[in-house]
Design an enzyme around this catalytic site. Structure first.
Site, PDB file in Angstrom:
ATOM      1  N   ASP A   1       0.793  -1.233   0.000  1.00 21.12           N
ATOM      2  CA  ASP A   1       0.000   0.000   0.000  1.00 21.12           C
ATOM      3  C   ASP A   1       0.825   1.282   0.000  1.00 21.12           C
ATOM      4  OD1 ASP A   1      -2.621  -1.037  -0.082  1.00 21.12           O
ATOM      5  OD2 ASP A   1      -2.448  -1.658   2.010  1.00 21.12           O
TER       6      ASP A   1
ATOM      7  N   ASP B   1      -5.684  -4.447  -6.376  1.00 13.61           N
ATOM      8  CA  ASP B   1      -5.451  -3.096  -5.848  1.00 13.61           C
ATOM      9  C   ASP B   1      -3.996  -2.663  -6.049  1.00 13.61           C
ATOM     10  OD1 ASP B   1      -7.147  -4.947  -4.526  1.00 13.61           O
ATOM     11  OD2 ASP B   1      -7.571  -3.560  -2.902  1.00 13.61           O
TER      12      ASP B   1
HETATM   13  N1  GLY Z   1      -7.102  -1.529  -1.219  1.00  8.67           N
HETATM   14  C1  GLY Z   1      -8.102  -1.968  -0.336  1.00  8.67           C
HETATM   15  C2  GLY Z   1      -9.459  -1.673  -0.796  1.00  8.67           C
HETATM   16  O1  GLY Z   1      -9.688  -1.271  -1.933  1.00  8.67           O
HETATM   17  O2  GLY Z   1     -10.362  -1.853   0.015  1.00  8.67           O
END
Ligand code: GLY
Length: 403
Positions: free
Chosen positions: A114, A177
């Site tokens: 992230d 993601d």
């Molecule tokens: N990246 C985590 C979500 O989209 O919830």
């Protein structure tokens, strides 16, 4: 003859007016967003954790997190967009304050993938709008940290280096993601970082393109790979309805991610793929253009929406519309994005007096029953980004220019 050409000019004028009048107005939703952000700023506690993540109750109170949370960069990013629009020095000071809180991420080992969400949305916008070299250094250091999660045997970044249900740890997992975090690597490679960062980003995008999608171009949320041989073990979900379903935000990450890959590489295969993953999403949207949290939840139409997926997609389609050569198709992406933004700007989706976030009806993690049908900072971030992009396009500017 004279009368005929007068008629033609009049007709063209009407067509021109019609096409202009279809653009949504951006000044009201941007003014509204700034006034909501100011309200949130006035509620923020002096001590950490002080980064507003989501609205936690019916009274409109925020839940606050610290810099380690995966959403920590969205709030600073929103403040930077608000500064870009207003040029208000007080907002800039707040944007700097919340950006600089994230500094430890650039000098610690990677917790997970992230880092792009956290550091590029905050420091990335900060550097874009201030040119402060100290911010650039943070971005470059963090890109190197993210690259430590790349597994060359698999060809992707390890998204979650820890035990997660159904992910067969210590095998290698990658979630869709993760595509967004490639922006940090591409940007760093172009701005003084190692060229290897570019190669990692391209390889991740290619491997994901090969393994993460079903024949109809809908995305798995996660793919588990054998960490030693690189072989795909399975495609599964974590936040979606089922392993084989189209989780709305996951698909929107794919749309945004492949559009952004084309921006940096100009490789036509990414542009083509961005359109394919967009087209299946657009074809299955409900009439108001805001998806249910998962396109395959059998509870539809009584399932919650995910307005964040609409905001991410609107922003991505605006960029995609600038790349697609076929004029009609490009205009259609723009029109779809504008329809999404118009709906998100309506009383149905704007929070207005209900709370101080920008938009409502965002769903974070439905299978966990957490953050369902509420307001979350990433929905607000991409809503604001899309409004700024739309404004630039209406003014005939590039979406990468500063306002
Ligand atoms: N990246 C985590 C979500 O989209 O919830």
């Amino acid at each position: 003859m004279m009368r005929l050409s007068l008629m033609a000019v009049l007709f063209m004028g009407i067509i021109f007016f019609e096409s202009c009048s279809k653009n949504i107005r951006t000044d009201e939703p941007l003014d509204y967003s700034v006034s909501q952000l100011k309200k949130t700023l006035s509620h923020i506690p002096a001590d950490t954790p002080n980064i507003p993540r989501n609205i936690k109750d019916s009274l409109g109170n925020w839940r606050y997190v610290d810099y380690k949370d995966w959403t920590s960069g969205f709030w600073a990013g929103e403040l930077w967009y608000a500064y870009e629009f207003t040029k208000d020095e007080n907002i800039k000071q707040q944007a700097q304050r919340f950006t600089e809180q994230l500094y430890p991420l650039s000098v610690s080992p990677a917790f997970d993938h992230d880092l792009g969400f956290q550091v590029f949305n905050s420091y990335g916008n900060a550097y874009r709008l201030t040119g402060n070299e100290a911010y650039k250094k943070v971005i470059l250091n963090t890109a190197d940290t993210l690259a430590t999660l790349f597994n060359p045997r698999v060809g992707t970044i390890l998204s979650w280096p820890r035990l997660v249900p159904n992910m067969e740890w210590p095998q290698h997992n990658t979630i869709i993601d993760n595509m967004i975090n490639l922006e940090l690597l591409f940007w760093a490679a172009q701005n003084g970082g190692d060229h290897n960062l570019y190669d990692i980003a391209v390889k991740h995008a290619e491997t994901t393109m090969k393994n993460h999608f079903r024949p109809d171009y809908t995305s798995y949320h996660a793919v588990v790979y054998d960490k030693d041989t690189g072989k795909k073990i399975k495609g599964v979900t974590h936040q979606g309805y089922a392993d084989d379903s189209m989780w709305a935000r996951g698909q929107s990450w794919a749309i945004y991610g492949y559009t952004m890959c084309y921006r940096f590489t100009k490789d036509p295969k990414f542009l083509d793929f961005a359109q394919k993953v967009s087209d299946v999403y657009l074809a299955r949207l409900p009439e108001d253009k805001i998806p249910y949290w998962d396109f395959d939840d059998p509870a539809i139409p009584n399932a919650p929406r995910d307005a964040s997926a609409a905001a991410v997609t609107a922003s991505a389609l605006l960029e995609l519309s600038t790349f697609v050569k076929d004029k009609e198709k490009a205009q259609n992406y723009r029109k779809e994005a504008e329809a999404m933004l118009a709906e998100l700007s309506s009383a149905e989706y704007q929070s207005r007096a209900k709370n101080s976030a920008l938009i409502m009806h965002v769903t974070g993690h439905k299978p966990n029953n957490s953050e369902v049908d509420t307001s979350i900072n990433y929905g607000d971030y991409y809503y604001l980004e899309a409004l700024i992009r739309e404004r630039k396009l209406q003014e005939g500017r590039s979406i990468y220019e500063n306002l």
